[in-house]
Design an enzyme around this catalytic site. Structure first.
Site, PDB file in Angstrom:
ATOM      1  N   SER A 149       8.588   1.428   9.242  1.00 43.09           N
ATOM      2  CA  SER A 149       7.742   2.504   9.546  1.00 43.09           C
ATOM      3  C   SER A 149       7.848   3.717   7.957  1.00 43.09           C
ATOM      4  O   SER A 149       7.642   3.221   7.053  1.00 43.09           O
ATOM      5  CB  SER A 149       8.161   3.328  10.685  1.00 43.09           C
ATOM      6  OG  SER A 149       7.026   4.115  11.177  1.00 43.09           O
ATOM      7  N   ASP A 315       0.878  -3.924  16.325  1.00 42.17           N
ATOM      8  CA  ASP A 315       1.190  -2.522  15.878  1.00 42.17           C
ATOM      9  C   ASP A 315      -0.002  -1.733  15.472  1.00 42.17           C
ATOM     10  O   ASP A 315      -0.868  -2.199  14.545  1.00 42.17           O
ATOM     11  CB  ASP A 315       2.128  -2.689  14.455  1.00 42.17           C
ATOM     12  CG  ASP A 315       2.408  -1.243  14.115  1.00 42.17           C
ATOM     13  OD1 ASP A 315       2.025  -0.247  14.239  1.00 42.17           O
ATOM     14  OD2 ASP A 315       3.220  -1.310  13.201  1.00 42.17           O
ATOM     15  N   HIS A 348       4.362  -1.007  17.294  1.00 41.64           N
ATOM     16  CA  HIS A 348       5.207  -0.575  16.079  1.00 41.64           C
ATOM     17  C   HIS A 348       6.443  -0.597  16.357  1.00 41.64           C
ATOM     18  O   HIS A 348       7.340  -1.017  15.360  1.00 41.64           O
ATOM     19  CB  HIS A 348       4.504   0.740  15.864  1.00 41.64           C
ATOM     20  CG  HIS A 348       5.228   1.496  14.724  1.00 41.64           C
ATOM     21  ND1 HIS A 348       4.929   0.669  13.645  1.00 41.64           N
ATOM     22  CD2 HIS A 348       6.103   2.622  14.435  1.00 41.64           C
ATOM     23  CE1 HIS A 348       5.728   1.748  12.654  1.00 41.64           C
ATOM     24  NE2 HIS A 348       6.348   2.752  13.205  1.00 41.64           N
TER      25      HIS A 348
END
Lengths: 377, 198
Positions: A149, A315, A348
């Protein structure tokens, strides 16, 4: 929750840090942790970048919260990133709230917490700050830089700014720029925080308040975006919190509601609301395309870094298509790049949970890269 | 190492840049990296095999060559390898031309549908052939566009592709294919290996 900030390891960097916004930070603190031992040839160092809600406590016990580190599934003794073998370093990002200079720390010019007087920082600023830590630890070149991320964004930015300082990079579940949807989610979070009267225009620390509701809602919105539709459905479905029927009220009837509330309010205990504003802003401003006049390939031109890009099939925050854009750019300049899309239901958040195919990819890449890197030195 | 991998390796220059399209677990790429010091890259559709390749220290991308070759710049490789997967593409003609856009040379291997056992199976047995190089039954085969060595020659002629080298593999034996022996080689070869250029 009782927080103990006493045992945070930190260094003072007495150097000016020129920020993207124009301000110069006259020195700053970097809070960090290391795991494992640096070998004699200094070829086993791995720099981990944390994500929005993360911190320097990658594995073992977080000394502030007394809970487990955020990446214990992946990093630790005999884990995919084995701390018996590798020296893992992680610093709290600039603008964070776990000891590194950020909005809740004291502004030396006023002797009050910075609050909104803290300059707006960028991913580039965060990365530039953390390179000082490598200098202090005497590490010229890391074996790998990696993160998921926002951690992945920092890894990408690191490669563009300091291509000579890492042998390999593993950007996970990230993108080379924030999409409109990404920015929209972050704006929702920021508006939730700023709409809380307890936020007090950012001065809540001085006025003894805590914008709990605002920050909790921000975290709840985030949490929805971290999970996949199927993941949420499998985990909660329409299950009710208590046996029996609907209560015909607005209390938490459904399990998913109480899960979100729990996630939101437990986050408030350990995270600073202003930090959330600053860090989400840094993510929104991240744009490697713009930094390179629209040509992402240019960002990595001439790079000798070995890349391993990893995305997750469900994701939707940083979808595989974003990772593929990075792969294509790297291919265009003939960089050494591997790419894997892990098929999973975990959205995610996949990089934070038990995901064997992810671990195998990571371990395979790092171990084989280490064999090459140590033989070169 | 399979004999065809040895033949492939023999066609590749030392220190060249190689793209192995459909590289599987990366064993050929690894062999080329070690023995020919190539700067190798791979594309593979099967995630498990990508992981195995990556664990060997190879730069391999999970992807579908049919869609992803377009992302590679012109002549970014010296050699592109397509090892026994040409027949699995929806548009094999386009794939071959893409390979020759990306690389100066392409090495293509095909299971030969003109092999006598294959012909016999259909002629005498009246069933779709199942052989060592074509181990599938008609209902589960990934092979969409089977061709013979002669067919491949014809396609190259059609697209002005130069066949630099053409090798027959049959019962572990290798021999050269020429225009003069094409009919017989088309009958006795299990595999055809071609080095082509444009």
């Amino acid at each position: 929750m009782n927080l103990n900030f006493e045992n945070i390891k930190k260094v003072r960097i007495d150097k000016d840090l020129q920020l993207d916004c124009g301000t110069v930070l006259k020195g700053f603190d970097l809070a960090y942790e290391t795991y494992g031992k640096l070998n004699e040839t200094k070829t086993n160092a791995i720099l981990v970048f944390h994500a929005l809600s993360g911190d320097q406590f990658v594995c073992e016990t977080n000394t502030v919260t007394s809970k487990e580190g955020w990446w214990t599934f992946t990093v630790g003794k005999n884990k995919a990133i084995d701390t018996n073998k590798y020296f893992v370093i992680c610093a709290n990002v600039l603008g964070g709230c776990m000891g590194t200079t950020g909005p809740k720390e004291i502004d030396p010019s006023t002797n009050k917490p910075y609050g909104l007087n803290f300059p707006v920082v960028t991913i580039k600023d965060m990365v530039t700050a953390q390179v000082h830590l490598l200098d202090l630890l005497g590490i010229k070149k890391t074996l790998a830089v990696l993160g998921g991320s926002m951690g992945g964004m920092q890894a990408l930015q690191f490669c563009t700014l300091f291509p000579e300082r890492t042998y390999s990079a593993i950007p996970i579940a990230c993108a080379a720029s924030h999409s409109a949807q990404n920015i929209a989610f972050n704006e929702l979070a920021r508006q939730a925080i700023m709409a809380d009267p307890e936020w007090d225009s950012g001065n809540y620390i001085s006025s003894g308040k805590v914008p709990r509701k605002g920050l909790a809602i921000a975290r709840m919105a985030g949490h929805i975006s971290y999970l996949s539709e199927q993941g949420l459905q499998n985990k909660f479905g329409r299950k009710l919190q208590e046996k029996g029927d609907l209560k015909f009220s607005f209390d938490a009837d459904f399990e998913v509601e109480s899960y979100l509330k729990y996630q939101g309010y437990s986050f408030v205990d350990r995270f600073d609301a202003n930090s959330y504003l600053y860090i989400t802003r840094a993510m929104d401003y991240f744009d490697l395309y713009k930094q390179n006049n629209g040509n992402l390939a240019k960002a990595f031109e001439g790079s000798k870094i070995k890349f391993c890009i990893i995305s997750f099939s469900t994701d939707w925050l940083y979808p595989t298509s974003e990772s593929k854009k990075i792969v294509i750019a790297l291919n265009a300049i003939g960089a050494e790049v591997s790419f894997v899309e892990i098929v999973t239901n975990n959205g995610h958040d996949s990089f934070l949970v038990n995901e064997p195919a992810f671990f195998n990819t990571l371990k395979g890449f790092i171990d084989s890269t280490y064999e090459e890197f140590k033989n070169e030195n | 190492m399979k004999i065809e991998d040895d033949v492939l390796a023999g066609l590749i220059d030392i220190n060249s840049r190689v793209l192995d399209v459909g590289c599987g677990d990366g064993s050929l790429l690894l062999h080329l990296k070690k023995n020919k010091r190539v700067d190798g890259r791979g594309i593979e559709i099967d995630q498990i095999k990508v992981q195995e390749s990556v664990a060997k220290g190879l730069a391999v991308i999970e992807g579908d060559a049919e869609k992803d070759l377009i992302n590679y710049p012109d002549t970014s490789f010296d050699f592109a390898i397509l090892n026994q997967s040409l027949q699995q593409f929806y548009d094999p003609r386009k794939v071959i031309n893409e390979l020759l856009r990306i690389a100066k040379n392409a090495i293509v291997t095909i299971p030969n549908f003109g092999y006598w056992k294959v012909r016999l199976s259909l002629l005498i047995g009246g069933q779709m052939p199942v052989t060592k190089t074509l181990p599938y039954t008609w209902y589960n085969t990934p092979n969409l566009h089977m061709c013979t060595i002669k067919d491949f020659y014809n396609l190259c002629a059609l697209d002005n592709i130069k066949i630099v080298k053409s090798i027959s593999v049959s019962s572990e034996k290798i021999s050269d294919i020429q225009k003069s022996n094409l009919e017989i080689k088309n009958l006795v070869s299990e595999l055809g290996i071609f080095l082509i250029q444009k």
